[in-house]
Scaffold this active site. Structure first.
Site, mmCIF file in Angstrom:
data_model
loop_
_atom_site.group_PDB
_atom_site.id
_atom_site.type_symbol
_atom_site.label_atom_id
_atom_site.label_comp_id
_atom_site.label_asym_id
_atom_site.label_seq_id
_atom_site.Cartn_x
_atom_site.Cartn_y
_atom_site.Cartn_z
ATOM 1 N N HIS A 1 -17.744 32.153 21.085
ATOM 2 C CA HIS A 1 -17.277 32.067 22.466
ATOM 3 C C HIS A 1 -16.472 30.802 22.661
ATOM 4 O O HIS A 1 -16.743 29.790 22.022
ATOM 5 C CB HIS A 1 -18.459 32.081 23.455
ATOM 6 C CG HIS A 1 -18.037 32.438 24.838
ATOM 7 N ND1 HIS A 1 -17.648 31.488 25.746
ATOM 8 C CD2 HIS A 1 -17.907 33.644 25.445
ATOM 9 C CE1 HIS A 1 -17.303 32.104 26.866
ATOM 10 N NE2 HIS A 1 -17.443 33.403 26.711
ATOM 11 N N GLU B 1 -20.933 40.628 24.409
ATOM 12 C CA GLU B 1 -20.460 41.942 23.973
ATOM 13 C C GLU B 1 -21.402 42.606 22.973
ATOM 14 O O GLU B 1 -21.426 43.831 22.871
ATOM 15 C CB GLU B 1 -19.044 41.842 23.372
ATOM 16 C CG GLU B 1 -18.027 41.168 24.257
ATOM 17 C CD GLU B 1 -17.736 41.926 25.541
ATOM 18 O OE1 GLU B 1 -18.523 42.809 25.922
ATOM 19 O OE2 GLU B 1 -16.719 41.611 26.169
HETATM 20 N N1 COA Z 1 -16.587 35.658 13.444
HETATM 21 C C1 COA Z 1 -16.167 34.865 12.431
HETATM 22 N N2 COA Z 1 -15.522 33.703 12.632
HETATM 23 C C2 COA Z 1 -15.304 33.333 13.896
HETATM 24 C C3 COA Z 1 -15.728 34.100 14.991
HETATM 25 C C4 COA Z 1 -16.401 35.303 14.727
HETATM 26 N N3 COA Z 1 -16.823 36.086 15.713
HETATM 27 N N4 COA Z 1 -15.362 33.476 16.137
HETATM 28 C C5 COA Z 1 -14.718 32.359 15.764
HETATM 29 N N5 COA Z 1 -14.679 32.269 14.420
HETATM 30 C C6 COA Z 1 -14.073 31.210 13.621
HETATM 31 C C7 COA Z 1 -12.562 31.363 13.577
HETATM 32 O O1 COA Z 1 -12.155 32.145 12.477
HETATM 33 C C8 COA Z 1 -12.130 29.926 13.429
HETATM 34 O O2 COA Z 1 -12.288 29.526 12.090
HETATM 35 P P1 COA Z 1 -11.179 28.567 11.392
HETATM 36 O O3 COA Z 1 -11.218 27.294 12.179
HETATM 37 O O4 COA Z 1 -11.669 28.427 9.992
HETATM 38 O O5 COA Z 1 -9.872 29.276 11.515
HETATM 39 C C9 COA Z 1 -13.164 29.151 14.247
HETATM 40 O O6 COA Z 1 -14.324 29.965 14.292
HETATM 41 C C10 COA Z 1 -12.688 28.882 15.672
HETATM 42 O O7 COA Z 1 -12.183 30.086 16.209
HETATM 43 P P2 COA Z 1 -11.187 30.110 17.463
HETATM 44 O O8 COA Z 1 -10.538 31.436 17.532
HETATM 45 O O9 COA Z 1 -10.286 28.909 17.414
HETATM 46 O O10 COA Z 1 -12.208 29.854 18.634
HETATM 47 P P3 COA Z 1 -12.095 30.405 20.090
HETATM 48 O O11 COA Z 1 -12.939 29.550 20.939
HETATM 49 O O12 COA Z 1 -10.674 30.534 20.501
HETATM 50 O O13 COA Z 1 -12.706 31.886 19.927
HETATM 51 C C11 COA Z 1 -13.451 34.012 20.482
HETATM 52 C C12 COA Z 1 -13.436 32.524 20.869
HETATM 53 C C13 COA Z 1 -14.368 34.768 21.436
HETATM 54 C C14 COA Z 1 -12.007 34.550 20.636
HETATM 55 C C15 COA Z 1 -13.932 34.173 19.015
HETATM 56 O O14 COA Z 1 -15.221 33.611 18.872
HETATM 57 C C16 COA Z 1 -13.910 35.610 18.559
HETATM 58 O O15 COA Z 1 -12.856 36.096 18.131
HETATM 59 N N6 COA Z 1 -15.075 36.353 18.623
HETATM 60 C C17 COA Z 1 -15.131 37.743 18.233
HETATM 61 C C18 COA Z 1 -14.598 38.629 19.356
HETATM 62 C C19 COA Z 1 -15.591 38.735 20.490
HETATM 63 O O16 COA Z 1 -16.786 38.907 20.305
HETATM 64 N N7 COA Z 1 -15.023 38.641 21.718
HETATM 65 C C20 COA Z 1 -15.815 38.704 22.937
HETATM 66 C C21 COA Z 1 -15.926 37.345 23.568
HETATM 67 S S1 COA Z 1 -17.026 37.328 24.928
#
Ligand code: COA
Length: 367
Positions: free
Chosen positions: A257, A312
């Protein structure tokens, strides 16, 4: 109170997805990411979900906005459902390839202008009837008319199947709708506020917010969560399947998140809902084993990044347990969150200020 401002980002890094940037002032909800707390207009989510109707939670959220008709909920939503049924023939004539979500957007666009006081109730009441009708049209079934005497957690379930739902399913759906009612300045709510800041019609703010919600990094995640659970199939496969996905650099849907650095409290509230459902079905047990395996694998793969279960994951498990098809997960999210989007849109409009940030130009200099 604001969402955990990050002093290091007071001059925003344009590549950081506005993380830590404070872009609105709100009385509606607060996400405390460090402590894993969600506050909805002065009340913790845990004190609302499971104890209050969706309509009661909406009244609570809308209280400071003086939205006409909000004190007469749920009757107001019932009347709005009846009014929205007028546009359903349009959904029946839609091209066959249109998804349930797109049919809902079509129906919402076809509603009359929504810039009068009280139209937040018109729109919020309309979405569940559009959802049920869109689902039945997409499945080649005749849409069922709303029953204005039923509440928001009962009537859509009845309109989907034609059968009055069991009380346990109604309570589970009500818990879900309260849980996802509002959640700070997430991507779709920010979208709604940007559109509202132009003084556009309220339904345009909701249409745009729906677009933002639909992506897999936001409200599009729960369908893929269920796909993952189905693909794993048996608890013994969980560790291997998850290890393979992480090795391929895939994201595990339902985990991580932007704001929460500990557990998403909404995941716990929905998990508790499964207990009250008495859901001892094998899929729930499988999901719990997958969650444990995923958290262990994420801790190993990303030791510096706390990645916990998000809303989710248990959205998928709970809605599946009450017989909701996965194609309806994101539409249902939209139907519940619409009350929050409308509230934010109205709050933003009242500031009278256009949201218009700047960009850093990195293109070629003018010749
Ligand atoms: N599975 C695996 N790795 C994950 C992850 C997940 N669900 N969520 C984040 N990461 C990793 C990313 O690959 C990244 O790694 P890196 O630095 O080696 O590239 C790191 O964690 C940071 O990710 P980032 O996208 O910069 O963080 P964010 O705060 O923008 O991401 C989300 C938030 C929700 C977009 C992300 O956690 C995600 O994609 N989750 C899965 C989708 C999901 O469940 N969405 C519903 C949200 S309520």
């Amino acid at each position: 109170m604001t969402e955990a401002p990050n002093p290091a980002r007071m001059t925003p890094d344009p590549t950081a997805g506005l993380e830590g940037v404070v872009a609105a002032t709100t009385r509606l909800s607060h996400v405390d990411g460090q402590n894993g707390v969600l506050i909805l207009r002065g009340k913790r989510l845990e004190d609302l979900a499971g104890t209050i109707s969706f309509e009661g939670a909406v009244r609570h959220l809308w209280q400071d906005l003086e939205i006409a008709g909000s004190d007469s909920l749920p009757a107001g939503f019932g009347q709005a459902r009846i009014a929205a049924f007028q546009v359903v023939p349009l959904l029946e004539q839609a091209p066959p390839g249109l998804s349930v979500f797109e049919r809902m957007q079509l129906g919402l666009a076809a509603l009359p202008e929504t810039n009068r006081p009280g139209d937040a109730a018109t729109i919020t009441g309309a979405l569940p009837v559009l959802l049920a009708a869109a689902h039945r049209c997409a499945a080649g079934l005749p849409p069922l008319a709303p029953d204005s005497t039923l509440d928001t957690a009962t009537d859509p379930l009845r309109m989907l199947t034609g059968v009055r739902p069991p009380q346990s399913h109604v309570e589970a759906l009500n818990r879900y709708l309260v849980t996802i009612l509002d959640h700070g300045l997430n991507a779709s709510t920010f979208t709604a506020r940007v559109i509202a800041s132009t003084q556009a019609d309220l339904k345009q703010a909701v249409l745009g917010a729906m677009g933002a919600l639909s992506g897999p990094l936001h409200g599009g995640a729960p369908g893929p969560v269920l796909d993952m659970i189905d693909a794993i199939g048996h608890p013994d496969n969980a560790t291997g399947w998850i290890g393979g996905a992480l090795a391929r650099k895939e994201r595990l849907m339902g985990f991580g998140h932007r704001i929460y650095r500990t557990r998403d409290p909404r995941a716990d509230v929905l998990k508790a809902g499964l207990k009250t459902l008495g859901a001892d079905n094998p899929k729930v047990q499988l999901a719990e084993r997958i969650e444990t395996a995923a958290l262990a694998a994420l801790r190993t793969a990303k030791p510096d990044r706390p990645l916990e279960t998000n809303v989710e994951f248990y959205t998928a498990v709970l809605l599946d347990a009450i017989g909701i098809d996965r194609s309806l997960f994101t539409p249902l999210f939209a139907a519940g969150r619409t009350a929050g989007w409308c509230a934010h849109a109205l709050e933003q409009q009242r500031t009278g200020k256009l949201i218009r940030p700047s960009s850093r130009y990195v293109g070629p200099p003018a010749a």
